[in-house]
Motif scaffolding. Structure first.
Motif, mmCIF file in Angstrom:
data_model
loop_
_atom_site.group_PDB
_atom_site.id
_atom_site.type_symbol
_atom_site.label_atom_id
_atom_site.label_comp_id
_atom_site.label_asym_id
_atom_site.label_seq_id
_atom_site.Cartn_x
_atom_site.Cartn_y
_atom_site.Cartn_z
ATOM 1 N N ASP A 59 18.095 32.974 -28.024
ATOM 2 C CA ASP A 59 18.561 34.249 -28.564
ATOM 3 C C ASP A 59 17.413 35.251 -28.599
ATOM 4 O O ASP A 59 16.280 34.944 -28.223
ATOM 5 N N SER A 60 17.707 36.450 -29.057
ATOM 6 C CA SER A 60 16.700 37.510 -29.027
ATOM 7 C C SER A 60 15.526 37.199 -29.949
ATOM 8 O O SER A 60 14.383 37.538 -29.637
ATOM 9 N N LYS A 61 15.776 36.519 -31.045
ATOM 10 C CA LYS A 61 14.699 36.191 -31.980
ATOM 11 C C LYS A 61 13.727 35.187 -31.366
ATOM 12 O O LYS A 61 12.504 35.397 -31.367
ATOM 13 N N LEU A 62 14.248 34.102 -30.823
ATOM 14 C CA LEU A 62 13.381 33.057 -30.280
ATOM 15 C C LEU A 62 12.763 33.452 -28.944
ATOM 16 O O LEU A 62 11.689 32.964 -28.586
ATOM 17 N N SER A 63 13.410 34.334 -28.201
ATOM 18 C CA SER A 63 12.861 34.776 -26.925
ATOM 19 C C SER A 63 11.570 35.566 -27.102
ATOM 20 O O SER A 63 10.775 35.681 -26.169
ATOM 21 N N LYS A 64 11.353 36.085 -28.291
ATOM 22 C CA LYS A 64 10.106 36.810 -28.578
ATOM 23 C C LYS A 64 8.935 35.854 -28.792
ATOM 24 O O LYS A 64 7.782 36.212 -28.572
ATOM 25 N N THR A 65 9.240 34.650 -29.219
ATOM 26 C CA THR A 65 8.175 33.720 -29.604
ATOM 27 C C THR A 65 8.034 32.519 -28.684
ATOM 28 O O THR A 65 7.024 31.819 -28.731
ATOM 29 N N HIS A 66 9.040 32.261 -27.848
ATOM 30 C CA HIS A 66 9.029 31.081 -26.990
ATOM 31 C C HIS A 66 9.422 31.440 -25.565
ATOM 32 O O HIS A 66 10.068 32.466 -25.322
ATOM 33 N N LEU A 67 9.041 30.579 -24.641
ATOM 34 C CA LEU A 67 9.394 30.715 -23.238
ATOM 35 C C LEU A 67 10.563 29.784 -22.925
ATOM 36 O O LEU A 67 10.557 28.625 -23.360
ATOM 37 N N PHE A 68 11.542 30.264 -22.158
ATOM 38 C CA PHE A 68 12.734 29.460 -21.880
ATOM 39 C C PHE A 68 12.939 29.247 -20.385
ATOM 40 O O PHE A 68 12.555 30.082 -19.562
ATOM 41 N N HIS A 69 13.556 28.121 -20.072
ATOM 42 C CA HIS A 69 14.020 27.865 -18.719
ATOM 43 C C HIS A 69 15.376 28.541 -18.548
ATOM 44 O O HIS A 69 15.920 29.127 -19.498
#
Length: 303
Positions: A144-154
């Motif tokens: 989500d937008s919150k975690l995308s700021k702090t983590h990298l996703f596949h």
């Protein structure tokens, strides 16, 4: 073959073997010395053969070590942290981390020749370890937008799962939607994100619990009006704690069908590489049928 030809062939063979070992043999054959030279030549031949065998054995060992080192270099090992109490997706159970997500991640990486070692932690600590760069990645989470700021996703989701809205069994409500949670006391689990709509709402009164099981217990204690818990997690908790939850909680709505991911650290330079490899591995196991086999295995998880 006559005797002279035999001796000549023997001397030639001895010469070749001994030359390979920096040994030189100069034998002059006479008819009277035939037996003696035969004997001595045989001894020298055996010594040379023995030396050659030792040389070849050493070479084989060195080649084996070389291939082993190359294999180790070609098969990297990574360490990932999984949530310790989110069965049947990821939980520390019977002395090891297990669940649908664990099997999918392990199979996907195996398909691209990467080994995985697993650690466990609570969800909030797991995500903190990845965010700070202390660990390469944590699973499972929403993208989500919150975690995308702090983590990298596949890119490829590991799996999808439904977040249910639960109430006490006495409730007569049905088809509750996220908008219906405004101004309500809603049980959530510490560190979890649920959706941008829920997480960004200032009108929901959150009752935070350390775990999903505590979340449901607070619901039954009237500490909250609703609890947000993944449906398959509730199914497992009801089977594990029947005296507490069976026929005492019921699903009255659905938040969404959520895609779950592995969250990589933005502070680890290798994160992007292994995120891409995870995507490649997931596509491979979906194509070869392994993904479907793992899904089938976890449709009825072991108790």
């Amino acid at each position: 073959m006559n005797s002279g030809a035999s001796h000549a062939k023997l001397r030639k063979t001895v010469f070749i073997f001994c030359t390979a070992n920096n040994l030189w043999l100069n034998v002059h054959v006479t008819k009277k010395m035939t037996l003696m030279i035969n004997f001595r030549s045989s001894i020298i031949l055996l010594k040379c053969v023995s030396t050659l065998i030792r040389f070849i054995s050493s070479l084989v060992i060195l080649l084996g070590l070389s291939f082993s080192v190359q294999a180790d270099q070609a098969t990297p090992t990574i360490v990932l942290v999984g949530e310790d109490e989110w069965y049947p997706y990821s939980a520390y159970k019977d002395g090891k981390l297990q669940g649908l997500a664990v099997d999918l991640i392990e199979a996907a990486y195996a398909a691209v020749n990467v080994k995985v070692q697993f650690k466990t932690a609570s969800y909030s600590r797991c995500m903190m370890l990845a965010e700070s760069g202390q660990e390469l990645g944590c699973f499972d989470s929403l993208k989500d937008s919150k975690l995308s700021k702090t983590h990298l996703f596949h890119q490829e989701p590991l799996f999808t799962a439904e977040i249910g809205i639960y109430a006490r069994a006495s409730s007569t409500e049905n088809n509750i939607k996220p908008r219906d949670l405004r101004e309500k006391h809603v049980g959530v689990t510490h560190g979890y994100t649920y959706s941008d709509e829920i997480d960004g709402s200032q009108f929901i009164q959150r009752e935070v619990a350390p775990t999903d099981v505590s979340n449901l217990r607070k619901l039954l204690l009237n500490r909250s009006e609703y609890s947000l818990v993944y449906t398959r997690v509730v199914d497992y908790l009801v089977s594990k704690y029947p005296s507490e939850f069976k026929d005492k909680v019921r699903q009255v709505g659905s938040l969404n069908q959520s895609e779950l991911y592995l969250s990589f650290s933005k502070h680890r330079p290798e994160a992007k590489k292994f995120a891409n490899l995870l995507d490649l591995g997931l596509r491979k196991i979906k194509k070869n049928g392994m993904y479907a086999q793992i899904e089938q295995k976890w449709r009825t998880p072991p108790p």
